[in-house]
Design a protein around this motif. Structure first.
Motif: not given
Length: 184
Positions: A49-56, A174-184
């Motif tokens: 599952n995806l987490f944003r940087v600010s959540e980690c 495991w998880m996915l991590g993306a920057g707070d400003g990342w857009h698909e």
């Protein structure tokens, strides 16, 4: 992680290209024997599952079954999934974990927690939480892992390190991590 999630772990790792792979951190014959729960605040890590940087930003809470363990958090996609020349990035190493209300209380931090930090222009990174059973009498130190400096964390030979110290992989999440400003 429920029984259903344990059953779906290997297929989810295969789908994400994390198992088996060219750097065999997770052995091809791996079968999880321990449940590993990882939680950031109220959100549980579960099968990519995806987490944003600010959540980690702060270290997660972990829980597991019995015995004594080492936990490793690593990024196989550093610096980017398209150019993982610094894989495996060492984000966190904790040894001597024992089950309790707060497993971290019995543990020794070998690498301080460094939260995921993919850039906004990078595709999401995959982050592996690996739980290893420690052999009896093992006592690891910070020197056994490597330096805390940012550049010392890159290109960590996690599989070789685990083998050298007789660590047996017993659980993965495991998880996915993306920057707070990342857009698909």
């Amino acid at each position: 992680m429920s029984q259903s999630q344990l059953e779906n772990l290997i297929p989810s790792l295969r789908e994400a290209g994390l198992f088996p792979n060219s750097a065999p951190l997770i052995p091809e014959d791996f079968s999880p024997s321990t449940e590993l729960q990882v939680t950031f605040g109220e959100r549980s890590v579960s099968l990519g599952n995806l987490f944003r940087v600010s959540e980690c930003k702060t270290a997660p809470k972990i829980s597991f079954a019995t015995e004594k363990y080492t936990l490793l958090l690593t990024d196989p996609d550093a610096p980017t999934p398209d150019d993982p020349k610094f894989a495996y990035w060492r984000h966190w190493v904790v040894s001597g974990l024992q089950p309790s209300e707060s497993p971290e209380a019995s543990a020794k931090t070998l690498t301080e927690y460094l939260g995921p930090g993919p850039k906004d222009d990078s595709r999401p990174h995959r982050y592996l939480f690996l739980l290893f059973r420690e052999p009896n009498g093992l006592s690891l130190s910070k020197e056994d892992v490597g330096g805390e400096e940012f550049t010392a964390r890159r290109s960590f030979k996690a599989a070789e390190w685990a083998q050298k110290h007789g660590l047996e992989l017993v659980a993965v999440n495991w998880m996915l991590g993306a920057g707070d400003g990342w857009h698909e």
